[in-house]
Design a protein around this motif. Sequence first.
Motif, mmCIF file in Angstrom:
data_model
loop_
_atom_site.group_PDB
_atom_site.id
_atom_site.type_symbol
_atom_site.label_atom_id
_atom_site.label_comp_id
_atom_site.label_asym_id
_atom_site.label_seq_id
_atom_site.Cartn_x
_atom_site.Cartn_y
_atom_site.Cartn_z
ATOM 1 N N THR B 275 0.822 -1.130 -0.030
ATOM 2 C CA THR B 275 -0.070 -0.001 0.049
ATOM 3 C C THR B 275 0.907 1.228 0.046
ATOM 4 O OG1 THR B 275 -1.750 -1.202 1.399
ATOM 5 C CG2 THR B 275 -1.658 1.289 1.343
ATOM 6 N N LEU B 276 0.367 2.108 -0.946
ATOM 7 C CA LEU B 276 1.294 3.385 -0.983
ATOM 8 C C LEU B 276 0.541 4.438 0.042
ATOM 9 C CD1 LEU B 276 2.597 5.122 -4.266
ATOM 10 C CD2 LEU B 276 1.058 6.186 -2.777
ATOM 11 N N GLY B 277 1.295 5.254 0.759
ATOM 12 C CA GLY B 277 0.745 6.283 1.527
ATOM 13 C C GLY B 277 1.292 7.455 1.306
ATOM 14 N N VAL B 278 0.515 8.524 1.059
ATOM 15 C CA VAL B 278 0.996 9.783 0.982
ATOM 16 C C VAL B 278 0.129 10.682 1.531
ATOM 17 C CG1 VAL B 278 -0.258 10.081 -1.392
ATOM 18 C CG2 VAL B 278 1.944 11.453 -0.933
ATOM 19 N N ARG B 279 0.674 11.911 2.315
ATOM 20 C CA ARG B 279 -0.115 12.996 2.687
ATOM 21 C C ARG B 279 -0.807 13.968 1.802
ATOM 22 N NH1 ARG B 279 -0.286 12.087 8.118
ATOM 23 N NH2 ARG B 279 1.460 10.696 8.999
ATOM 24 N N PRO B 280 -1.651 14.585 2.148
ATOM 25 C CA PRO B 280 -2.365 15.534 0.960
ATOM 26 C C PRO B 280 -1.356 16.671 0.827
ATOM 27 C CG PRO B 280 -3.926 15.041 2.832
ATOM 28 C CD PRO B 280 -2.727 14.316 3.195
ATOM 29 N N GLU B 281 -0.479 17.009 1.650
ATOM 30 C CA GLU B 281 0.404 18.087 1.316
ATOM 31 C C GLU B 281 1.545 17.654 0.714
ATOM 32 O OE1 GLU B 281 -0.304 17.133 4.373
ATOM 33 O OE2 GLU B 281 1.608 17.100 5.674
ATOM 34 N N ASP B 282 1.875 16.355 0.243
ATOM 35 C CA ASP B 282 2.842 15.997 -0.466
ATOM 36 C C ASP B 282 2.186 15.394 -1.822
ATOM 37 O OD1 ASP B 282 4.432 16.247 1.720
ATOM 38 O OD2 ASP B 282 3.819 14.399 2.481
#
Lengths: 325, 394
Positions: B275-282
Amino acid sequence: MSDRHRTDGGETRTDVLTESHEAELDRGPFQRWVDDSIKNPQKVYRAMFYVAAIFFLVTTLFPFYWLLMVALTPEGQLQDIIFTPNGFNPGAFVEVFQTIPFHWYVFNSFVIATASTIVVLIIGSLAGYAFGRLEFPGKVPLLLLVLVISFFPPAAFFIPLNDLFNTSFFFLEPITGDGTLYNTPGAMVLPLSAIFMPLAIFILTTFYSQIPEGLEDAARVEGTTRLGALFRVIIPLSAPGVATAGVLTFIAVYNEFFFSFLMTDGQPESWAPLLEGIIAYQGQYEVLYHLMAAASIIGVIPVAILVIVAQEKIVSGLTAGALKE
Amino acid sequence: MARVQLENVTKRYDDVTAVEDVSMEIEDGEFVTFVGPSGCGKSTTMETVAGLTKPTEGRVYIGDDDVTTLAPKDRGVAMVFQNIALFPHMDVYDNISFGLRLRTFSDDEIRKRVEQAAEIVQLEGMLDRMPDEMSGGQRQRVAIARAIVRNPDVFLMDEPLANLDAKLRVHMRTELQRLHRELETTIIYVTHDQAEAMTMSDRIAILDGGELQQIAPPLTCYNEPTNRFVAGFIGSPSMNFLEGELIEGGLRTENFDVELDPGAVPGVGVGDDVTLGVRPEDVHLAEHADSLADHTAHIEARTDVLEPMGDEVFVYLLLAEEVQGSMEEDPASSPNQLLMSVTPDTEIHEDQAVDVVLDRSKVHLFETATGDALVHGLTDRSDQESGPTATEAE
């Protein structure tokens, strides 16, 4: 409404006419009253409240009034008392104490009732705490058992208890002399406390269970034991419940007939209660009804004082008990 | 002041396990926050420290003493409760001095300490008030004064700000931090509000389902979450998660691929679900991609809903043409949605086709099956190995 009518003068006049026409309809006072109560139901509720209140006051207070009339009537003239005494003899209230040591009986009753109340409140508080605030296996069956015991007729316990209280125990000898509980306050305090305990347990369980858990936790973290939290926080906050349970127990024990009549030999020095005192005016050949009536009225006074005092506590407890959250 | 240590603490009720094998060490003077969703066991864990709950298994140490079986009063802890729990039948003075009066203190000493505590929480002149005559914030301060007046070794706070309104809560937050600086006492603080946890603590302990997920400084939890739960719980709005599969030279999600060397991801190989996770600001718009040191290939998307917050705008992106934003799906874990945060001066409208890129240094990879974190940031590895991977792909 009226503003709208003013914009059209003609219509206003017709309205006035119709209204006055209706008002002129033939209506009796009853119809008017019904009409009024529909518009203003508060009036009816208030009227109903007064009717009910007066009914209760009459049914509870009229016997007292009659008791007073009987007490004031001189000996031997008891026929036909309805609203006024036959004669006027306030001396009966003094005679009561001269004939027998009636104050001694009152004192005995007071001691027995007070002791029973203290026993009931202490044990009932501990039981109420356990039932109201703790989770343990067998809680519901145990509570039901308490309830079931309260359904037993007290008379069922009499013979075994009487037997027990007439048995001599060596460890009681220093206290009671002959080692038995017969003719001591213990013979009434023990069974009466047990009989009125279930009611107190139920009242206190309900009140204690409503004190928020956080308050007890706070007290325990601050440095009390569970028992300390019960006496410092839970009981003070449940003051109305404790007062209710206490007053009910006190009155019930003070009024109790069966054990009070049978657990002593009837002498004031053997801790015979009030009831024995009243019966003592009944001789072999004559019954001093006017003294019995006077004695009954005097006997009520301690309870009346207690209720007035406790009522104040109950009310203050209710208003101060700001138990939000 | 003292160290607190939990050793394999487990608390089971009849058929529920509230706390499962939690071990942690809290340093002297540290401010540690237990955070997690409702029912995660954070309050129960604190109660084992307070002594209000006895652990089924495991041991609790305060200082050097094993306090597992000690009564709460003998542990040298003080506690502030969620429902404040002032004694309603006592005035403020009696409430604050309650604990002192139970111990052997002289009246003068008690008065002195109560006045000191009242001064710290700015309650001077209110000592004769009853709790029900005070506002929520004042009552909260009384509860704090009651806790600090005994000079406890450990200060426990169970959601103390939960019943206050938003403005007061922010104010009390700074007050508590100031208090911690002044008292230098060990503080354990329970909250479900991750903003409180982030702003106040030295370290955050994140619990879920009775198990400790991670205990680390706030920014470590934010930047290097140990698993998918922590990644999703810390940060608001939540991190985007996109499930995919490792393929030769990259990670394939439903709507786009990200280049990476599967060999550089420890513990998994080609064909495994990741699973890839990325924060909205990134997540950035493609036209701003130049400002990033290293970014992914362009991802086509369509804007769905905009949420202007003032200082930033949240943009809900739909990755596939045919899909609609759905109420049923949590946007954070939907395979077709991506949440992006942009500055408010960005030219962007609803229902607009845009290209976005992800900041590779801020991309997290989690093992789908277990949720454990595999990699935080793809930059280093792609720098070293992008060459061969690229040629292989071509």
